[in-house]
Scaffold this motif. Structure first.
Motif, PDB file in Angstrom:
ATOM      1  N   LEU A   1     -12.240  31.028  40.142  1.00 55.42           N
ATOM      2  CA  LEU A   1     -13.319  31.731  39.457  1.00 55.42           C
ATOM      3  C   LEU A   1     -13.941  32.812  40.339  1.00 55.42           C
ATOM      4  CD1 LEU A   1     -15.064  28.799  37.553  1.00 55.42           C
ATOM      5  CD2 LEU A   1     -13.786  30.683  36.542  1.00 55.42           C
ATOM      6  N   LYS A   2     -14.006  32.554  41.647  1.00 57.49           N
ATOM      7  CA  LYS A   2     -14.487  33.592  42.570  1.00 57.49           C
ATOM      8  C   LYS A   2     -13.579  34.813  42.512  1.00 57.49           C
ATOM      9  CE  LYS A   2     -16.784  30.685  46.051  1.00 57.49           C
ATOM     10  NZ  LYS A   2     -16.716  30.192  47.453  1.00 57.49           N
ATOM     11  N   ARG A   3     -12.277  34.561  42.376  1.00 57.35           N
ATOM     12  CA  ARG A   3     -11.318  35.668  42.342  1.00 57.35           C
ATOM     13  C   ARG A   3     -11.347  36.393  40.998  1.00 57.35           C
ATOM     14  NH1 ARG A   3      -5.796  35.945  40.992  1.00 57.35           N
ATOM     15  NH2 ARG A   3      -5.571  33.682  40.890  1.00 57.35           N
ATOM     16  N   LEU A   4     -11.452  35.643  39.903  1.00 51.39           N
ATOM     17  CA  LEU A   4     -11.402  36.248  38.572  1.00 51.39           C
ATOM     18  C   LEU A   4     -12.700  36.968  38.211  1.00 51.39           C
ATOM     19  CD1 LEU A   4      -9.645  33.409  36.496  1.00 51.39           C
ATOM     20  CD2 LEU A   4      -8.613  35.495  37.419  1.00 51.39           C
ATOM     21  N   GLU A   5     -13.826  36.475  38.725  1.00 54.92           N
ATOM     22  CA  GLU A   5     -15.141  37.069  38.457  1.00 54.92           C
ATOM     23  C   GLU A   5     -15.397  37.285  36.961  1.00 54.92           C
ATOM     24  OE1 GLU A   5     -15.059  40.636  40.865  1.00 54.92           O
ATOM     25  OE2 GLU A   5     -16.128  39.580  42.475  1.00 54.92           O
ATOM     26  N   PRO A   6     -15.313  36.249  36.146  1.00 56.29           N
ATOM     27  CA  PRO A   6     -15.570  36.430  34.709  1.00 56.29           C
ATOM     28  C   PRO A   6     -17.051  36.700  34.447  1.00 56.29           C
ATOM     29  CG  PRO A   6     -15.353  34.106  35.216  1.00 56.29           C
ATOM     30  CD  PRO A   6     -14.999  34.848  36.475  1.00 56.29           C
ATOM     31  N   ASP A   7     -17.317  37.310  33.311  1.00 51.76           N
ATOM     32  CA  ASP A   7     -18.697  37.559  32.901  1.00 51.76           C
ATOM     33  C   ASP A   7     -19.304  36.343  32.202  1.00 51.76           C
ATOM     34  OD1 ASP A   7     -18.968  40.565  33.463  1.00 51.76           O
ATOM     35  OD2 ASP A   7     -17.100  40.443  32.319  1.00 51.76           O
ATOM     36  N   LEU A   8     -18.440  35.501  31.652  1.00 45.16           N
ATOM     37  CA  LEU A   8     -18.891  34.323  30.906  1.00 45.16           C
ATOM     38  C   LEU A   8     -17.825  33.245  31.002  1.00 45.16           C
ATOM     39  CD1 LEU A   8     -20.859  32.977  28.792  1.00 45.16           C
ATOM     40  CD2 LEU A   8     -19.505  34.121  27.015  1.00 45.16           C
ATOM     41  N   ILE A   9     -18.257  31.999  31.127  1.00 47.01           N
ATOM     42  CA  ILE A   9     -17.349  30.848  31.109  1.00 47.01           C
ATOM     43  C   ILE A   9     -17.588  30.082  29.814  1.00 47.01           C
ATOM     44  CG2 ILE A   9     -16.815  28.622  32.181  1.00 47.01           C
ATOM     45  CD1 ILE A   9     -17.679  29.882  34.873  1.00 47.01           C
ATOM     46  N   HIS A  10     -16.496  29.716  29.135  1.00 37.25           N
ATOM     47  CA  HIS A  10     -16.586  28.897  27.924  1.00 37.25           C
ATOM     48  C   HIS A  10     -15.731  27.658  28.128  1.00 37.25           C
ATOM     49  CE1 HIS A  10     -16.161  28.659  23.232  1.00 37.25           C
ATOM     50  NE2 HIS A  10     -16.710  27.583  23.760  1.00 37.25           N
ATOM     51  N   THR A  11     -16.352  26.471  28.163  1.00 43.92           N
ATOM     52  CA  THR A  11     -15.636  25.236  28.479  1.00 43.92           C
ATOM     53  C   THR A  11     -15.434  24.375  27.234  1.00 43.92           C
ATOM     54  OG1 THR A  11     -17.638  23.944  28.987  1.00 43.92           O
ATOM     55  CG2 THR A  11     -16.676  25.252  30.773  1.00 43.92           C
ATOM     56  N   HIS A  12     -14.364  23.567  27.296  1.00 46.35           N
ATOM     57  CA  HIS A  12     -14.017  22.674  26.189  1.00 46.35           C
ATOM     58  C   HIS A  12     -13.588  21.315  26.744  1.00 46.35           C
ATOM     59  CE1 HIS A  12     -13.774  25.938  23.097  1.00 46.35           C
ATOM     60  NE2 HIS A  12     -13.546  26.656  24.175  1.00 46.35           N
ATOM     61  N   LEU A  13     -14.062  20.258  26.131  1.00 40.87           N
ATOM     62  CA  LEU A  13     -13.754  18.868  26.463  1.00 40.87           C
ATOM     63  C   LEU A  13     -14.547  18.417  27.697  1.00 40.87           C
ATOM     64  CD1 LEU A  13      -9.935  18.906  25.686  1.00 40.87           C
ATOM     65  CD2 LEU A  13     -11.807  18.128  24.201  1.00 40.87           C
ATOM     66  N   ILE A  14     -14.794  17.132  27.768  1.00 40.83           N
ATOM     67  CA  ILE A  14     -15.845  16.586  28.641  1.00 40.83           C
ATOM     68  C   ILE A  14     -15.676  16.958  30.106  1.00 40.83           C
ATOM     69  CG2 ILE A  14     -16.899  14.452  29.471  1.00 40.83           C
ATOM     70  CD1 ILE A  14     -16.103  13.239  26.725  1.00 40.83           C
ATOM     71  N   LYS A  15     -14.531  16.655  30.704  1.00 43.41           N
ATOM     72  CA  LYS A  15     -14.367  16.883  32.142  1.00 43.41           C
ATOM     73  C   LYS A  15     -14.394  18.373  32.468  1.00 43.41           C
ATOM     74  CE  LYS A  15     -13.900  12.450  32.722  1.00 43.41           C
ATOM     75  NZ  LYS A  15     -13.768  11.966  31.345  1.00 43.41           N
ATOM     76  N   ALA A  16     -13.819  19.183  31.597  1.00 46.03           N
ATOM     77  CA  ALA A  16     -13.882  20.637  31.795  1.00 46.03           C
ATOM     78  C   ALA A  16     -15.315  21.142  31.634  1.00 46.03           C
ATOM     79  CB  ALA A  16     -12.949  21.342  30.813  1.00 46.03           C
ATOM     80  N   ASN A  17     -16.054  20.548  30.709  1.00 46.47           N
ATOM     81  CA  ASN A  17     -17.466  20.917  30.564  1.00 46.47           C
ATOM     82  C   ASN A  17     -18.224  20.650  31.866  1.00 46.47           C
ATOM     83  OD1 ASN A  17     -17.034  21.624  27.901  1.00 46.47           O
ATOM     84  ND2 ASN A  17     -18.024  19.825  27.027  1.00 46.47           N
ATOM     85  N   TRP A  18     -18.025  19.464  32.436  1.00 48.13           N
ATOM     86  CA  TRP A  18     -18.743  19.102  33.668  1.00 48.13           C
ATOM     87  C   TRP A  18     -18.424  20.077  34.803  1.00 48.13           C
ATOM     88  CZ3 TRP A  18     -17.379  13.148  33.687  1.00 48.13           C
ATOM     89  CH2 TRP A  18     -18.056  12.525  32.623  1.00 48.13           C
ATOM     90  N   LEU A  19     -17.125  20.270  35.059  1.00 50.27           N
ATOM     91  CA  LEU A  19     -16.726  21.129  36.186  1.00 50.27           C
ATOM     92  C   LEU A  19     -17.100  22.583  35.935  1.00 50.27           C
ATOM     93  CD1 LEU A  19     -13.225  19.657  37.140  1.00 50.27           C
ATOM     94  CD2 LEU A  19     -15.421  19.256  38.239  1.00 50.27           C
TER      95      LEU A  19
END
Length: 373
Positions: free
Chosen positions: A76-94
């Protein structure tokens, strides 16, 4: 240059969460998307790469592979997105934690009701949920998780599907279920036992089971034990489209818990009559006796009773078929879903760009009305 939205999910299968991801990235052209998967490979990865979306598998070996956290943070440091959209529990947490560390706004989609969470998981959810905007996939999922976990969930956006050509006739002798074959949640075993009761009385009845999962062998053995090998067909994972759906008349889904199943919406869009468990987001779609039949006990006997009713009351079955399709046209069309997600992305990114504090309690909504204050 287009704003960059990075989607984070657990794996690359093709269930409801993955279906929503694909719908978003293939229909919203105003933003640039990339997708990160914590573990595994699969159908979603292949579909995304075919339409030119950058995909980044992190190589986790299981759901609790903690090595993925530093990999995710570095990526994520490398990609530098403007927004993160997470799906499913463990991905939501991280995703929430990494987004907070990197000062990137996060939207988390809540795809299920958290009745199955243990005390530790509920604690982690309560700790991380304030770090993101949290949007449920249906009104009931929003309401029940707010009761179970706390007031951390801001709104809901219904899943939506493309309208299919209506299946011709009633085709009531052809029954269909589309389900992950894991009996902890999806009780296909109850369906098979209920079908065995029907098979004795209705010799022309057939059941097709679409899906894969760890319990497929157990379910096939149960089918053989009940003498239904010639009446029940397991297809494995196959593409679900109008060509498949038009051959069936009744869609059955027996579940312990659900979010808002895409398979149900697609079946109703094609005019199949739903006979489904009265759980989760299903309650936001099916009105018992109007546009489908609800299972309240999840027993073989109840499956038998509901399907027998349709087989012996064809005029009523025809009415339900019409109302089922109308429900999807009016409330669960993919165009409404995409429009609402696009609006949420725009509002979140605008607030971030203007250095405003995002008012999480003022963001959003359902596909029935475009905003809930």
């Amino acid at each position: 240059m287009k704003k960059h939205i990075c989607i984070i999910t657990v794996g690359f299968g093709f269930g409801g969460a993955e279906r929503l991801i694909f719908d978003l990235v293939s229909n919203i052209k105003e933003y640039r998307f990339s997708v990160i998967g914590l573990k595994g490979d699969g159908i979603l990865k292949n579909k995304l790469e075919k339409i030119g979306v950058k995909v980044y598998p992190l190589g986790g070996t299981n759901t609790f592979d903690f090595r993925v956290f530093p990999r995710l943070l570095t990526l994520l440091k490398r990609l530098e997105p403007d927004l993160i959209h997470t799906h499913l529990i463990k991905a939501n947490w991280l995703g929430r934690i990494t987004g907070s560390i990197l000062n990137i706004p996060v939207i988390s989609t809540i795809h299920n009701i958290y009745t199955f969470m243990n005390p530790f998981e509920r604690m982690v959810e309560r700790f991380t949920a304030p770090l993101s905007i949290n949007i449920a996939c249906s009104r009931t999922v929003l309401k029940m998780n707010s009761t179970l976990i706390g007031d951390f969930y801001q709104g809901y956006i219904n899943n939506g599907v493309e309208m299919q050509n209506k299946s011709p006739g009633l085709n009531l002798n052809n029954l269909l279920t589309i389900s992950r074959l894991e009996m902890k949640q999806k009780r296909t075993d109850i369906l098979i036992r209920g079908f065995s009761l029907l098979a004795k009385e209705f010799p022309g009845l057939h059941l097709t089971i679409v899906g894969e999962g760890r319990d497929r062998n157990k379910l096939e053995l149960l089918t053989k034990k009940l003498g239904l090998t010639n009446r029940v067909k397991f297809t494995g994972f196959i593409s679900v489209d109008n060509y498949l759906l038009k051959n069936f008349g009744i869609f059955i889904l027996v579940s312990e818990f659900e979010g808002l199943p895409y398979s149900l919406l697609e079946a109703m869009a094609s005019g199949l009559i739903p006979v489904v468990s009265n759980v989760g987001g299903i309650r936001d779609v099916v009105i018992d006796g109007v546009n489908g039949l609800l299972l309240n006990k999840n027993s073989p006997e109840e499956v038998y009773d509901k399907i027998k009713y349709l087989l012996t009351h064809k005029d009523k079955a025809g009415e339900i078929k019409i109302h089922a399709r109308e429900t999807i046209i009016n409330n669960f069309h993919i165009k409404k879903t995409i429009k609402t997600w696009k609006n949420l992305y725009e509002e979140t990114l605008t607030a971030q760009h203007n250095h405003l504090k995002i008012n999480r309690l003022n963001i959003f909504n359902s596909t029935h009305s475009n905003r809930v204050e």
